[in-house]
Every structure is written in C-alpha cells, then in structure tokens.
Write an enzyme that holds these catalytic residues in place. Sequence first.
Site, short mmCIF file in Angstrom:
data_model
loop_
_atom_site.label_atom_id
_atom_site.label_comp_id
_atom_site.label_asym_id
_atom_site.label_seq_id
_atom_site.Cartn_x
_atom_site.Cartn_y
_atom_site.Cartn_z
N ASP A 222 0.36 8.04 -6.44
CA ASP A 222 -0.36 7.99 -5.22
C ASP A 222 0.37 8.53 -4.00
OD1 ASP A 222 2.16 6.43 -5.30
OD2 ASP A 222 1.69 4.85 -4.18
N THR B 212 -5.28 8.37 -3.85
CA THR B 212 -4.71 7.71 -2.59
C THR B 212 -5.55 6.59 -1.97
OG1 THR B 212 -4.32 8.62 -0.40
CG2 THR B 212 -4.90 10.06 -1.44
N ASN C 275 -2.11 -5.36 -6.13
CA ASN C 275 -3.21 -5.34 -6.58
C ASN C 275 -3.13 -4.20 -7.43
OD1 ASN C 275 -3.51 -4.15 -4.39
ND2 ASN C 275 -5.20 -4.84 -4.02
N1 LIG Z 1 -2.28 -0.83 9.37
C1 LIG Z 1 -3.31 -0.56 9.22
N2 LIG Z 1 -4.69 -1.33 10.22
C2 LIG Z 1 -5.83 -0.81 9.51
N3 LIG Z 1 -6.23 0.09 8.89
C3 LIG Z 1 -4.82 0.93 8.17
C4 LIG Z 1 -3.98 0.29 8.21
N4 LIG Z 1 -3.47 1.46 7.51
C5 LIG Z 1 -4.17 1.52 6.36
N5 LIG Z 1 -5.07 1.87 7.03
C6 LIG Z 1 -7.04 2.17 6.83
O1 LIG Z 1 -6.89 2.02 5.34
C7 LIG Z 1 -6.49 3.22 4.98
C8 LIG Z 1 -6.60 2.98 3.49
O2 LIG Z 1 -5.01 2.47 3.53
P1 LIG Z 1 -3.99 2.55 2.06
O3 LIG Z 1 -2.90 1.51 2.67
O4 LIG Z 1 -5.18 1.62 1.17
O5 LIG Z 1 -4.10 3.24 1.33
P2 LIG Z 1 -2.32 3.67 0.74
O6 LIG Z 1 -2.21 2.63 -0.29
O7 LIG Z 1 -1.59 3.44 1.95
O8 LIG Z 1 -2.26 4.74 0.64
P3 LIG Z 1 -1.69 5.82 -1.01
O9 LIG Z 1 -2.93 5.63 -1.97
O10 LIG Z 1 -1.53 7.22 -0.81
O11 LIG Z 1 -0.37 5.30 -0.63
C9 LIG Z 1 -6.07 4.44 5.48
O12 LIG Z 1 -5.90 5.36 5.58
C10 LIG Z 1 -6.68 3.83 7.17
O13 LIG Z 1 -7.19 4.59 7.23
NA NA Z 2 -0.12 2.93 -1.32
#
Ligand SMILES: Nc1ncnc2c1ncn2[C@@H]1O[C@H](COP(=O)(O)OP(=O)(O)OP(=O)(O)O)[C@@H](O)[C@H]1O
Ligand code: NA
Length: 723
Positions: free
Chosen positions: A33, A301, A387
Amino acid sequence: MAAGTKRMVERHVIVRNLKSLEALGAVTDICSDKTGTLTQGKMVVRRAWIPAKGTYSVGESNEPFNPTEGDLDFDPKPPREINFKEVEKEKRPAVEYAELLEDNSYLEDYLNVASLANLATVHQSNGEWNARGDPTEIAMQVFASRFDWNRKRWTEGDNASWKQVAEFPFDSDVKKMSVIFHDSRNDQNHVFTKGAVERVIQSCSHVRFSDSDEPVEVTEDFRNEVLENMEALAALGLRVLALAGRAWDEPVDVVEDIKRSDVENDLTFRGLIGLYDPPRLESADSVRQCHEAGISVHMLTGDHPGTAQAIAKEVGILPNMKGVAKDIADSMVMTASQFDKLSEDEIDKLPVLPLVVARCAPQTKVRMIEALHRRKCFAAMTGDGVNDSPSLKRADVGIAMGQAGSDVAKDASDIVLTDDNFASILNAVEEGRRMFDNIQKFILHLLAENIAQACTLLIGLAFKDSNSLSVFPLAPVEIIWVIMITSGLPDMGLGFERATPGILQRPPQSLKRGVFTLEVLCDMVVYGLWVAALCLCSFVLVVYVWSDGIQGQNCNESYSAECDNVFRGRATTFACLTWFALFLAWEMVDMRRSFFRMQPDSKKYFTQWAIDVWRNQFLFWSIIAGFITIFPTLYIPVINTVVFKHTGISWEWGIVFVETFLFFAGVEAWKWGKRVFFRRRAAKMGESKDDLEAKVFGKYMTMSREVTTSREDSEKDGEKVSQ
Ligand SMILES: Nc1ncnc2c1ncn2[C@@H]1O[C@H](COP(=O)(O)OP(=O)(O)OP(=O)(O)O)[C@@H](O)[C@H]1O
Ligand code: NA
C-alpha cells in the site's frame, strides 16, 4: 533460525511465522500500500481551492505540524489553469493570513469544515508543535490553524461557539466523514462533510460563487470542473479531498435517529484541499533494489489514480511516463472498479497485471493475490487496516504494519514491520534468501561428503588380500567420526553464514524446485567424485606404490606387522577425507565465487579470505576442532589401531599436503568453470545493469503495442483509467 529471528528484529522485522521466511526468499511480487509504507505518512496541505476565490498554496516547511512555518501564496485562478511548475519558480511575496480572512465568508465556511469535520488535535507545548490523530486530518487541522481556526479555539473554553452534536466516522468504503455541529451564536445546527472528491461531489447540490451571496445549483459542467481541478492537484502527487457543508434544520434530540444518507445529501460544495504525503527517502532506492532482485512491485492504494500514479512515478514503480503511449499507461494503472469488473478469465488474459491499482477496496487486494497465484507468482502483500486481513491471509507472505497497523491485521500476518517502512521488506527478503542459501550449502556439503565416502568404499572393494577378501580403505569408526564430528559441526556452522554479496541481485528462488537445483546436483557429484578420487589415490600410493601391496590377512579386523602398510594407508585416506571435508565447508561459503575472493569489491587481494574465514566464528572453530582432533585418533595407542583401525603416519603427510593442494585446485577450477558458464549465459540473454528499466518495464511496453486494438474497444465504453 532463532538467531536469524533476533537479527531480524534489529532490522525492523518481527517474524511471526517461521515458515514465511522460506517463502520470502521466493517472493516474485510485492503488493504494497502507499500511505505510510512507501510514503512517510506525514501529510501536509499544499493547496486549497475555493471556487469563489481561487487557489491557496502553502510553501515548504520542515515542520509538518507547525502552522506558523511555510509561506502562503494566493492565486485567483483555479488549479487546472495554473502551471504549477512555472509558479514555483516565480516566487511571489507571501500573503498575510489575517488579510485573506477579512470579509471572506467563503474561506470561513471552508475552514469550518476543515477544522470541525476533523478529530485530530494540533497544539503547542513547550514551544514544540504536536499532533494526534489521522495524518489526513492532522494536515487539515494544521492548515486551519494557520488562519487561527484551530478546532480548540471554537470548541473549548467558556465562550466556545461550536459544539459537536453528532459524528459519522470515516469508513474506507464510504470514503467520507461527517459531523453535525451546533452554533451557539445563532442557535443553528450545521453539517460538515469531507471525503473523496467523487463521493462528496455526488452529495453536493449547491455551490457559492463570488457574484452572489446565495448558493446556486450545481450543474454537470461544474462537477466536471471540480474533477478537472482535482486531477490537476492529483497530478502533483497530492491526495485531494472535497469539503462541503450546509445548515441542518431537522431535530437533533435523538442522534441515533439521524440517517447518514440524509446528512450527506443536498450539501453545498466548499472547495478542494490537496495534501502531500512525501515518499520516504528510501522508497525509490528500495523499489530499484526489488527490481534488481527480480521482484515486481505493485502499489494498491485507496487513493485516486492521479495521486497514485504521481507517487508511483516518484518511487519508480512506474517508469517515467513521458512519451509513453496512453494504452501502455492504461495497462499499468487501473482503478479498482475497472479491475473488479474483469472476470477471472479476463484478468488471466491480460498480458501483465497492473502495477498500480487505485481506489482499492479490501476485496480488490484479495483478487489481485488470486490473480498472481494463478500466474504462479509468489506474492507478499502489505496491509494495515482491519479489513485487510483476508488479503494478508491469502498472500504467501502477509506483511502487517507495526505502528499504523490494526491488531487484526497483525494477527493475520506472517511478518510485522516495526517501522512500517517498505525498505524493511527487503531485509526480510534478504533473510529468506540467506536461509535458503545456507540450507542449500549445508545439504550440498553433507551430500558431497556422503558421495565421497560411498565411492571410496565401493571402488575400494577392489583392494583384495591374498584370500581375495576386500581390504577396506576406510574403517567403520573412521566413517562415523567424519560424519558426526568433522563434518557435522561445520555443517551447522554453514547455517550461520551471512548473506553472500549480491544475494539481492539475482532472481528469486523457486520453491517448487527447492534446494536441489541442477547446479547443486552437479556440484554434489563433482565434489563427491573429486574427493573420492583423491582419497583412493592416497591409499593406492601408500599401499601399492610406495609399499609392496597387501601382504597380511584380516587387515580389516586387527593390526599386525604385515598389515602395517594397510593401516598407514587407511590413516592417510582418513586424514585426506577429514581435511577435505573441513575445507569443503569453507569452499561452500560461496557456491560460485573463489574461496580466495569471496568479496568481489575487496581491495585486500591476499588477506580477504582470512577475514572471511574469521567472520563466521562457529564455522571457524568447528573446522579448527576437526583439524585438531584428528591427531589423537592417529597417535594415541590402542585408540588408533584397535578403534580406528589405522596407525600413526609420518612421510605420508606429504601425500596429504600435496592432495590438499590438488583438492583446492580442483574445486577452484570447477567454480571458475561455473563462473565462465554463467557469465556467458547472462551475456547471451543480454542482461546488464544499465537496462534495468527495460528489463522491468519492457514487457509492458512490448505487450501493449500488440493489444492496442482490443483495449481501445474497452475505452469506448467510457472507462478511462487515469486522468
Ligand atoms: N479521515 C478522512 N476523512 C474523510 N475522507 C478520508 C479520510 N481519510 C481518507 N479519506 C478519503 O478516502 C480515500 C481512501 O482513504 P483510505 O484511508 O482508504 O486509503 P489509504 O488506505 O490511506 O490509502 P493507502 O492504501 O495508500 O494506504 C482517500 O483518498 C480520501 O479521499
Ligand atoms: Na492504508
């Protein structure tokens, strides 16, 4: 193995499942990721866009949590019309925060969302800026704090004007987060929502422009404009979120009765925010090392494809895309929705699997692992979320994050990275390969020894006395002695060998093939026969050439004056076998390089071997012990003639010395032959260090020209991959 596990802890890897180390050595694909693993996970806000106003840019700063560091720049144009590369060079004077806020309800609305739809805290203690919470939210809180809009200012103290009423937490499926706040100044409730742009913009019905105070309805054109602006920001490698909000007039007495879908609906769009999460300094180098080690790196990601692509390019997961045809780019970068739409068959028909999968859901990761398995790949997968556990379990090596990871993910994993750093995966791979190597050396040494003994005994059946009874060139106790003492300890010592130089510059091992590669089998036979030949030769020289053949009777059983030459012959053979077993262990430390030149870069041409030999102390002392213990067996009366069936020798040592020299010469010649062979083969296949990029990405380039037509069809369905 236990020693290896401890050393791994020092290298930021906790091995939960010992079997996984073996698998690590064979890994062909790593699915990583992005956030926190390839990147630092320390986000900062770089750009903010408010439709009625324009684009705010924050300059670089070394302290991500300090809202007083970094200049602010304002440009009335939207991001899609700004050429950021040129602007950066211009260097305009910074603008004042307070000035920007004057008479600017747009900015106030925007900052309310940034600061209040946000659970992170940013505060200063003892002059140091500290922050707690989710990195995305910390960055937004720091940004709000630049305008003195910190959540604390509004929600704490006696005259706090805002009070939280309800919260709808972030969820990686919904990709949104919302709150309802009560404003005590006018006794009015408000909804604040932030989240992934595509999602939030669907929940927005209105937007405010500068020409009127009232919000106007959002048109499809405006939605596209927002997406274009998002893409302009994502292309800079920024994670982009949308901010929205509105007044909430429904009752809030029973929070449980408020439906999330009602809250996240009919919102007014407030703007976009672009956060930068710089890649870790080590990431690009580690990805290159993976490529050198024949390992493909995929990035899975949750972020937007534009952001994912920009970061992937920065760390080298994607080649420099300049001049790369669009269809090639498309085959490298996919969104989860595209990937999930493909059936298993269609995935298997793809010439190559995508290098970047954006907007990933946990299920996408599982499908990726399964697709890799169907291609007979050995996959490692990183994960941190609750998950992620299905994909971690499914992967050959599940890798969890020690700091940011959830306990569920750790439980499902095989190894845990204590520093969450992609680079540490390489340490684990190296350890896996080292272990595999050492098992291979151990087995090779053991079996070569066995072949040597078996051949010496079998061919030795030809030595007969006058009764036509065979006289053995080695006695049973001698053989057991060599197996248990003289080669047993060095065998174990080989397990402690460190990784050979260049262990990460060769392709992964094949676990299907196991340790018995063709090379090992050939080595085994060659070394075994060579030792047997020398041993037999020494017996012949002592008994037949420099003595008058076998005269005595019963020379296998007991010592007699007539059997003296046979006993001396046996002693010589035993000494040779012992020494060769010991020296073979040192020769096995590197299966191809010369024993006298195991460090290719060393300048110590004549002494390097001594340093190498001294480094593995267990091996060193077990070889010395084997060396010393041969003397009591030869010279202590009764033990020599009755137990070992040999006797002390004198001039025969000359044979042992000359044959030791021949032994080394033979083994070195064989290794040299192998080196020449492998060098020629590599040259034939056109492998060289410079065309690493061609080697890694070549198949993507050649492939996509062939399938251009079929992909063009699918593009007509309106499925655009990246931009
Ligand atoms: N705290 C938050 N509040 C609202 N939206 C969010 C928040 N954090 C992330 N997002 C939105 O959700 C999307 C996906 O976030 P998520 O955390 O699922 O990805 P991630 O797991 O951090 O990415 P990676 O797989 O690179 O680690 C982000 O691109 C953003 O648009
Ligand atoms: Na992540």
